[in-house]
Design a protein around this motif. Structure first.
Motif, PDB file in Angstrom:
ATOM      1  N   THR A  71      35.981  25.671  53.876  1.00 40.40           N
ATOM      2  CA  THR A  71      36.492  26.655  53.273  1.00 40.40           C
ATOM      3  C   THR A  71      35.215  27.237  52.050  1.00 40.40           C
ATOM      4  O   THR A  71      34.959  28.427  52.198  1.00 40.40           O
ATOM      5  N   LEU A  72      34.637  26.267  51.798  1.00 41.19           N
ATOM      6  CA  LEU A  72      33.617  26.620  50.664  1.00 41.19           C
ATOM      7  C   LEU A  72      32.369  27.228  51.521  1.00 41.19           C
ATOM      8  O   LEU A  72      31.463  28.132  50.941  1.00 41.19           O
ATOM      9  N   ALA A  73      32.240  26.420  52.643  1.00 39.14           N
ATOM     10  CA  ALA A  73      31.171  27.150  53.403  1.00 39.14           C
ATOM     11  C   ALA A  73      31.455  28.653  53.783  1.00 39.14           C
ATOM     12  O   ALA A  73      30.537  29.356  53.933  1.00 39.14           O
ATOM     13  N   MET A  74      32.674  28.873  54.388  1.00 42.10           N
ATOM     14  CA  MET A  74      32.903  30.159  54.489  1.00 42.10           C
ATOM     15  C   MET A  74      32.718  31.177  53.346  1.00 42.10           C
ATOM     16  O   MET A  74      32.214  32.296  53.724  1.00 42.10           O
ATOM     17  N   ARG A  75      33.031  30.947  52.267  1.00 35.65           N
ATOM     18  CA  ARG A  75      33.055  31.786  51.153  1.00 35.65           C
ATOM     19  C   ARG A  75      31.375  31.747  50.765  1.00 35.65           C
ATOM     20  O   ARG A  75      31.030  33.122  50.478  1.00 35.65           O
ATOM     21  N   ALA A  76      30.716  30.705  50.979  1.00 33.15           N
ATOM     22  CA  ALA A  76      29.197  30.949  50.777  1.00 33.15           C
ATOM     23  C   ALA A  76      28.437  31.956  51.916  1.00 33.15           C
ATOM     24  O   ALA A  76      27.827  32.574  51.470  1.00 33.15           O
ATOM     25  N   ALA A  79      29.514  35.390  50.849  1.00 31.92           N
ATOM     26  CA  ALA A  79      28.793  35.755  49.638  1.00 31.92           C
ATOM     27  C   ALA A  79      27.161  36.069  49.976  1.00 31.92           C
ATOM     28  O   ALA A  79      26.553  36.356  49.003  1.00 31.92           O
ATOM     29  N   GLY A  80      26.832  35.648  51.199  1.00 31.50           N
ATOM     30  CA  GLY A  80      25.490  35.783  51.428  1.00 31.50           C
ATOM     31  C   GLY A  80      24.385  34.919  50.963  1.00 31.50           C
ATOM     32  O   GLY A  80      23.003  35.026  51.034  1.00 31.50           O
ATOM     33  N   VAL A  81      24.885  33.670  50.407  1.00 34.81           N
ATOM     34  CA  VAL A  81      23.957  32.732  49.724  1.00 34.81           C
ATOM     35  C   VAL A  81      23.886  31.779  50.850  1.00 34.81           C
ATOM     36  O   VAL A  81      22.883  30.569  50.654  1.00 34.81           O
ATOM     37  N   LEU A  82      24.498  31.792  52.063  1.00 37.41           N
ATOM     38  CA  LEU A  82      24.256  30.833  53.022  1.00 37.41           C
ATOM     39  C   LEU A  82      24.620  31.371  54.213  1.00 37.41           C
ATOM     40  O   LEU A  82      25.598  32.362  54.408  1.00 37.41           O
ATOM     41  N   ALA A  83      23.813  31.177  55.309  1.00 39.53           N
ATOM     42  CA  ALA A  83      24.105  31.749  56.697  1.00 39.53           C
ATOM     43  C   ALA A  83      23.972  30.508  57.674  1.00 39.53           C
ATOM     44  O   ALA A  83      23.462  29.340  57.651  1.00 39.53           O
ATOM     45  N   LEU A  84      24.948  30.723  58.680  1.00 41.71           N
ATOM     46  CA  LEU A  84      25.063  29.509  59.524  1.00 41.71           C
ATOM     47  C   LEU A  84      24.246  29.065  60.537  1.00 41.71           C
ATOM     48  O   LEU A  84      23.631  28.181  60.928  1.00 41.71           O
ATOM     49  N   PHE A 160      25.984  18.716  49.741  1.00 40.54           N
ATOM     50  CA  PHE A 160      24.852  18.738  48.756  1.00 40.54           C
ATOM     51  C   PHE A 160      24.361  20.247  48.855  1.00 40.54           C
ATOM     52  O   PHE A 160      24.061  20.586  47.696  1.00 40.54           O
ATOM     53  N   MET A 161      24.492  20.878  50.381  1.00 45.83           N
ATOM     54  CA  MET A 161      24.236  22.133  50.185  1.00 45.83           C
ATOM     55  C   MET A 161      25.185  23.066  49.489  1.00 45.83           C
ATOM     56  O   MET A 161      24.479  24.133  48.826  1.00 45.83           O
ATOM     57  N   LEU A 162      26.353  22.753  49.489  1.00 47.28           N
ATOM     58  CA  LEU A 162      27.122  23.694  48.487  1.00 47.28           C
ATOM     59  C   LEU A 162      27.048  23.475  47.172  1.00 47.28           C
ATOM     60  O   LEU A 162      27.374  24.380  46.466  1.00 47.28           O
ATOM     61  N   ASP A 163      26.671  22.213  46.893  1.00 52.80           N
ATOM     62  CA  ASP A 163      26.350  21.969  45.452  1.00 52.80           C
ATOM     63  C   ASP A 163      25.344  23.024  45.037  1.00 52.80           C
ATOM     64  O   ASP A 163      25.439  23.596  43.840  1.00 52.80           O
ATOM     65  N   ASP A 164      24.309  23.222  45.781  1.00 54.12           N
ATOM     66  CA  ASP A 164      23.229  24.114  45.554  1.00 54.12           C
ATOM     67  C   ASP A 164      23.401  25.585  45.705  1.00 54.12           C
ATOM     68  O   ASP A 164      23.101  26.245  44.914  1.00 54.12           O
ATOM     69  N   SER A 165      24.350  25.863  46.766  1.00 49.83           N
ATOM     70  CA  SER A 165      24.605  27.142  46.751  1.00 49.83           C
ATOM     71  C   SER A 165      25.621  27.843  45.623  1.00 49.83           C
ATOM     72  O   SER A 165      25.579  29.112  45.632  1.00 49.83           O
ATOM     73  N   GLY A 166      26.374  26.761  44.713  1.00 48.14           N
ATOM     74  CA  GLY A 166      27.056  27.189  43.636  1.00 48.14           C
ATOM     75  C   GLY A 166      26.297  28.267  42.663  1.00 48.14           C
ATOM     76  O   GLY A 166      26.714  29.121  42.044  1.00 48.14           O
ATOM     77  N   GLY A 174      14.578  27.644  43.755  1.00 45.63           N
ATOM     78  CA  GLY A 174      14.311  27.516  42.248  1.00 45.63           C
ATOM     79  C   GLY A 174      15.667  27.978  41.614  1.00 45.63           C
ATOM     80  O   GLY A 174      15.442  28.327  40.422  1.00 45.63           O
ATOM     81  N   ARG A 175      16.683  28.155  42.289  1.00 45.59           N
ATOM     82  CA  ARG A 175      17.780  28.694  41.432  1.00 45.59           C
ATOM     83  C   ARG A 175      19.036  27.625  41.462  1.00 45.59           C
ATOM     84  O   ARG A 175      20.162  27.751  41.572  1.00 45.59           O
ATOM     85  N   PHE A 176      18.562  26.191  41.331  1.00 43.61           N
ATOM     86  CA  PHE A 176      19.633  25.102  41.467  1.00 43.61           C
ATOM     87  C   PHE A 176      20.285  24.990  40.057  1.00 43.61           C
ATOM     88  O   PHE A 176      19.715  24.874  39.093  1.00 43.61           O
ATOM     89  N   ASP A 177      21.470  25.174  40.207  1.00 37.77           N
ATOM     90  CA  ASP A 177      22.286  24.820  38.834  1.00 37.77           C
ATOM     91  C   ASP A 177      23.230  23.548  39.172  1.00 37.77           C
ATOM     92  O   ASP A 177      24.198  23.638  39.712  1.00 37.77           O
TER      93      ASP A 177
END
Length: 364
Positions: A71-76, A79-84, A160-166, A174-177
């Motif tokens: 679900t979080l992957a779909m939302r990312a 949102a344009g922060v992740l691409a398949l 891990f990627m979804l942690d970063d995509s947040g 350089g945008r890791f929160d």
């Protein structure tokens, strides 16, 4: 008047008597709400153990993969922060080598990355700082996209990627929160889906109504409200492949959100994105979509669901199947690993239970 879903009830009651599981909780429903809810057995086999109720909390195990991670992957993606088609290497710098440089996020979701299904990293590693390079350096077992091998390891990396995509982008940008974890992103989704318990690292206040899982000799204790999966435990209780706890009602609420999204309401994701994720993979011999499994006559969902039905199971004895063409979902939660994971009696019960549900649903 005949009892609703009588044969399905008999199947689960017999499961308790045969010690396939001490506790079970079920919800069957449609987009407008539940049709049938019932709980069976007690939380353990001990005399005087608390009875299972609709409020019993279960370790959902790999249902985490579809409820949270997919679900979080779909939302990312929305949102344009992740691409398949993003390569894993673009997000995780340790993922390098000519055999894996073309592996994508789509491949991880389709269980087609080449990674093995499981390795006991918890024995020697703790936390992401140790798990990430260990998985990234694990030799691939097959050429990517040539087959589909169910892999916890791929979904750990997705977490891990979804942690970063947040934070709106990758660490390499350089945008890791570090505060925008997968778990915190998921809590926001749950807040508008259901008030029922559905979370990582559940409160100790839930302990008395949580179904115990295994007597874990590695940790030296009976696990109650503590994640059963050892790799998830070593990652702090929240990971891309496991860690969620919840009730049958909470999983049912998620299933209704799935049905609403497929029907056109952008609740979990954009409907077009959701439909892309539930399209069967082109990987040879695969029953997988992206994150989700799909119906086969040999599946845990039995033989009567539509060919497009989607679902997933969890190692602790949980499952969710959604026949969206018929506007139907079936939640079955058990603690079949109590007191030991060597108990595999549930395997034969699952398809019989789902066939019984579908038989009655077809009559009504």
């Amino acid at each position: 008047m005949p009892e609703a879903f009588a044969r399905a009830s008999e199947t689960l009651l017999q499961g308790v008597l045969d010690r396939a599981f001490p506790a079970a909780s079920v919800e069957v429903g449609r987009i407008e709400g539940p049709l049938w809810q019932r709980s069976f057995g007690a939380l353990t086999y001990e005399p005087g153990a608390p009875e299972t109720t609709d409020d019993t909390v279960f370790d959902l195990a790999s249902l985490t993969k579809v409820i949270a991670t997919t679900t979080l992957a779909m939302r990312a993606v929305d949102a344009g922060v992740l691409a398949l088609e993003d390569t894993v290497r673009a997000w995780l710098p340790e993922w390098r080598g000519s055999d894996r440089e073309a592996v994508t996020i789509r491949d991880l979701l389709a269980h087609a990355s080449g990674l093995p299904d499981y390795l006991p990293f918890f024995r020697d590693h703790t936390g992401r700082v140790e798990f990430e390079p260990a998985i990234c350096h694990t030799p691939l077992e097959y050429s990517p996209r040539t087959q589909s091998v169910y892999s916890d390891l791929g979904f750990i990396l997705l977490g891990f990627m979804l942690d970063d995509s947040g934070s709106g982008g990758s660490r390499t940008a350089g945008r890791f929160d570090p505060a925008a974890t997968m778990a915190s992103q998921f809590r926001k989704i749950v807040s508008f889906i259901t008030p029922e318990p559905l979370t990582f690292n559940p409160s100790r206040l839930w302990r008395e109504r949580t179904a115990p899982t295994e007597i874990d000799h590695w940790r030296g204790r009976l696990l109650i409200g503590e994640v059963h999966d050892e790799n998830t435990w070593a990652l702090g209780g929240a990971a891309g492949h496991a860690g969620l706890f919840g009730t049958a009602s909470a999983v049912g609420a998620f299933a209704r959100a799935v049905l609403l999204t497929i029907a056109g309401e952008p609740l979990l994701a954009q409907p077009a994105t959701f439909r892309e994720f539930i399209r069967r993979s082109a990987i040879p011999g695969s029953s997988r979509a992206l994150g989700w499994d799909m119906m086969l006559p040999t599946s845990s969902c039995g033989t009567r669901m539509s060919a497009t039905a989607i679902g997933h199971t969890g190692f602790t004895g949980t499952s969710l199947w959604i026949d969206w063409e018929r506007d139907l979902y079936v939640v079955l939660l058990t603690n079949r690993v109590h007191p030991t994971r060597e108990n595999n009696r549930l395997k034969a019960i699952r398809p019989a239970f789902h066939d019984a549900v579908m038989e009655e649903f077809g009559r009504t």
